[in-house]
Design an enzyme around this catalytic site. Structure first.
Site, PDB file in Angstrom:
ATOM      1  N   HIS A  37      27.457  36.622  51.000  1.00 20.51           N
ATOM      2  CA  HIS A  37      26.715  37.703  50.341  1.00 20.51           C
ATOM      3  C   HIS A  37      27.665  38.805  49.887  1.00 20.51           C
ATOM      4  CE1 HIS A  37      23.144  40.471  49.906  1.00 20.51           C
ATOM      5  NE2 HIS A  37      24.111  41.361  50.083  1.00 20.51           N
ATOM      6  N   GLU A  38      28.447  39.319  50.822  1.00 16.99           N
ATOM      7  CA  GLU A  38      29.370  40.400  50.477  1.00 16.99           C
ATOM      8  C   GLU A  38      30.475  39.916  49.540  1.00 16.99           C
ATOM      9  OE1 GLU A  38      28.418  43.252  51.071  1.00 16.99           O
ATOM     10  OE2 GLU A  38      26.948  42.873  52.647  1.00 16.99           O
ATOM     11  N   HIS A  88      32.233  40.039  42.067  1.00 16.94           N
ATOM     12  CA  HIS A  88      31.595  40.756  40.958  1.00 16.94           C
ATOM     13  C   HIS A  88      32.467  41.951  40.573  1.00 16.94           C
ATOM     14  CE1 HIS A  88      27.570  42.672  39.364  1.00 16.94           C
ATOM     15  NE2 HIS A  88      28.443  42.467  38.408  1.00 16.94           N
ATOM     16  N   HIS A 133      29.408  40.415  46.022  1.00 14.15           N
ATOM     17  CA  HIS A 133      29.678  41.768  45.535  1.00 14.15           C
ATOM     18  C   HIS A 133      31.155  41.940  45.162  1.00 14.15           C
ATOM     19  CE1 HIS A 133      25.740  43.282  46.449  1.00 14.15           C
ATOM     20  NE2 HIS A 133      25.866  43.152  47.755  1.00 14.15           N
TER      21      HIS A 133
END
Length: 602
Positions: free
Chosen positions: A392-393, A399, A396
């Site tokens: 999940h992190e 991205h 980020h």
């Protein structure tokens, strides 16, 4: 008697499991020099005040200096905040972060004249400036976006006053953070082996998943007993935050704090309403899943502390951090070799703070600035949840990397609205990978159960939070006090609507609002739910193995803030102003619920 398992002190954590902040500033002294330099630069920016009307070159000069100051400020802020987060009991770094927050508020005050002065020029004159000065065109979207706020911007004097009060406005969140992360102390919990486990925010997330109901109940009761003792303090803190947000929205001529929050990213309020309405239409699926949980666990009744333990008992799905890294690389390989190389870079260069330590901020996040690595804070627990948190992190962080590599500084960040899509797409890709490679029915059921729990926690739970958050602001806006008793009563009522009267009525859950940091983030939580739903569509597109879909997704990751969020997602293949992407997500939830029911019941 068994020895109590204690959380490590920061000094006891192996260096390879900590992030390397010397990449940002080699020493604290270097930070202090950058800090001091910034103070002088912001003051000198005032010389541009009153010059924008003198022509496009003056506007260009002011924009370039403004962005340069912001760029330096972000780097200073990131260092101070992350030093504080790694050990919130360290008074030195508490002080560093507090000074930085105060300086940022002062800087914003010094520079707050820019937006009102730009708006005084008006759209027509700014459009002419863009024609006259070609170098301004690279700032076109940024300037247009500022002009969009003309009706909600005050005079230069008023803007400076509000900006200079930034650290005061952030006080409720800061008080909550210190109280929640550093000051609360809980009784130890006896685990399945008879060992005494120190109860913290991090260990609670493990204990509440225990296959032993007594352990779950202990952790739940001991946690909420402490929160209940401080309930009035939490109510005052949260109420103050809500009042500040309503005050700010009213001051800026918004109809509501929600409108103000969503307008920051130009998100139509219909996106929020569509989410709540569509979730309400599918509460039957949540309650069906809850009933399955009670049946499989063979419990005479079901409480809120029974909603996180695996339905099948825990199979051998424990991962060291090293094992987790390998699985993450394989699961994300569908995004291409360049994406995987960036993930490997994160692993190889100590960009991740891995394990819990005394005073460390709970939870997880990806942080950083345009000129720093995209750091990740974790509290790794050797479980599947930790693996999901990692990917999940990582969503980020990559991205951020792709955005910075493809966008200039002014577009080198992205809105929270699109951020959560990148992270939850990674989660969906991990789920697909695990389901593809696991044939053991027990393990497969566990992964399906984990996905359904994730959906419950991301779509249903975050929408529940969003509904409560809107009520908080509406009640305060109506001039009604937010007392602890009323907050708990309303929270319990909403909880009962979502989980059913029997399960949702677990008394202690009424106080859960007190421990949710996201209520201090201004209508943030709904984006978890919309992001998860959008990620369902995008991950399915990627897994269909059509190169154009993967390319469209990666182009979204490269877009930063070069366009409005809704437009960026349309280009990626999801129209978030409609409900189809939500309905698609619930269809996947029902499909996987049926598969789990088939494995466990038939």
């Amino acid at each position: 008697m068994s020895e109590v398992k204690k959380v490590l002190k920061r000094s006891e954590v192996p260096a390879e499991l900590t992030w390397d902040l010397s990449i940002v500033f080699k020493t604290d002294q270097e930070f202090e020099e950058a800090f001091k330099s910034l103070q002088g630069q912001a003051h000198s920016f005032k010389k541009y005040q009153g010059t924008l009307k003198q022509g496009p070159k003056k506007l260009l000069a002011a924009v370039q200096v403004l962005l340069d100051i912001y760029r330096q400020t972000e780097k200073v802020y990131v260092y101070a905040s992350m030093k504080n987060d790694q050990d919130t009991t360290n008074s030195r770094y508490q002080g560093m972060f507090s000074r930085t927050q105060a300086m940022v508020a002062q800087l914003e005050g010094e520079m707050s004249w820019f937006d009102p002065e730009l708006m005084d020029l008006g759209q027509k004159k700014v459009a002419n400036y863009l024609i006259q000065e070609p170098k301004l065109k690279e700032y076109s979207h940024m300037l247009t976006d500022i002009l969009r706020f003309a009706d909600h911007t005050l005079s230069s004097v008023e803007e400076k006053l509000l900006a200079s009060m930034g650290d005061i406005f952030e006080a409720p969140e800061d008080i909550f953070s210190i109280l929640d992360d550093a000051d609360l102390e809980f009784e130890d919990v006896t685990d399945e082996k008879g060992d005494q486990v120190e109860l913290t925010d991090s260990t609670y997330s493990q204990l509440i998943q225990s296959v032993d109901r007594d352990v779950r109940e202990q952790a739940f009761n001991k946690l909420y007993t402490v929160y209940h003792q401080f309930l009035r303090t939490f109510a005052k803190t949260l109420g103050s935050h809500v009042h500040i947000q309503n005050f700010s929205a009213k001051t800026r001529n918004y109809a509501s704090a929600r409108q103000a929050a969503l307008n920051k990213n130009n998100i139509p309020e219909s996106v929020y309403d569509n989410l709540v309405d569509t979730v309400h239409q599918h509460l039957d699926l949540l309650q069906r899943y809850v009933k399955l949980r009670q049946k499989i666990l063979q419990l005479p009744d079901l409480s809120m502390y029974d909603l996180y333990t695996p339905l099948t008992g825990k199979p051998e799905l424990n991962y060291t951090f090293e094992e987790g890294k390998k699985i993450a690389l394989k699961a994300l390989s569908v995004l291409g070799s360049d994406y995987v190389a960036k993930v490997q870079e994160m692993f190889d260069n100590r960009y991740i703070d891995v394990v819990a330590n005394k005073g460390k901020r709970g939870g997880a996040y990806s942080g950083g600035s345009y000129d720093t690595p995209p750091y990740i804070l974790l509290n790794w627990n050797d479980d599947l949840d930790s693996l999901y948190t990692l990917v999940h992190e990582m969503g980020h962080s990559i991205h951020s990397q792709l955005t910075k590599q493809n966008q200039p500084y002014q577009y080198g960040d992205y809105s929270i609205f699109v951020a959560e899509i990148a992270s939850t797409t990674n989660e969906n890709l991990l789920t697909a990978y695990l389901l593809e490679h696991e044939t053991d029915p027990v393990v497969r059921a566990y992964v399906l159960n984990y996905y359904l729990d994730g959906f419950k926690g991301t779509v249903y739970r975050q929408t529940q939070f969003a509904e409560f958050e809107q009520w908080l602001h509406e009640k305060d806006a109506a001039g009604q006090p937010l007392t602890a008793d009323e907050l708990s009563a309303k929270y319990l009522k909403i909880n009962q609507k979502y989980y059913g009267q029997e399960v949702g009525s677990t008394p202690q859950i009424a106080d859960e609002w007190a421990r949710i940091p996201h209520f201090y983030y201004d209508f943030y939580v709904y984006q978890y739910a919309t992001g998860f739903a959008a990620a369902t569509t995008l991950s399915n597109n990627i897994l269909d193995d059509r190169p154009e879909d993967t390319t469209a997704y990666l182009n979204y990751l490269r877009s930063g803030s070069s366009d409005y969020s809704v437009n960026i997602m349309k280009n990626a293949g999801v129209d978030m102003t409609q409900v189809e992407y939500l309905e698609s997500a619930f269809a996947i939830f029902e499909q996987r619920l049926k598969e789990l029911e088939k494995i466990l019941v038939n």
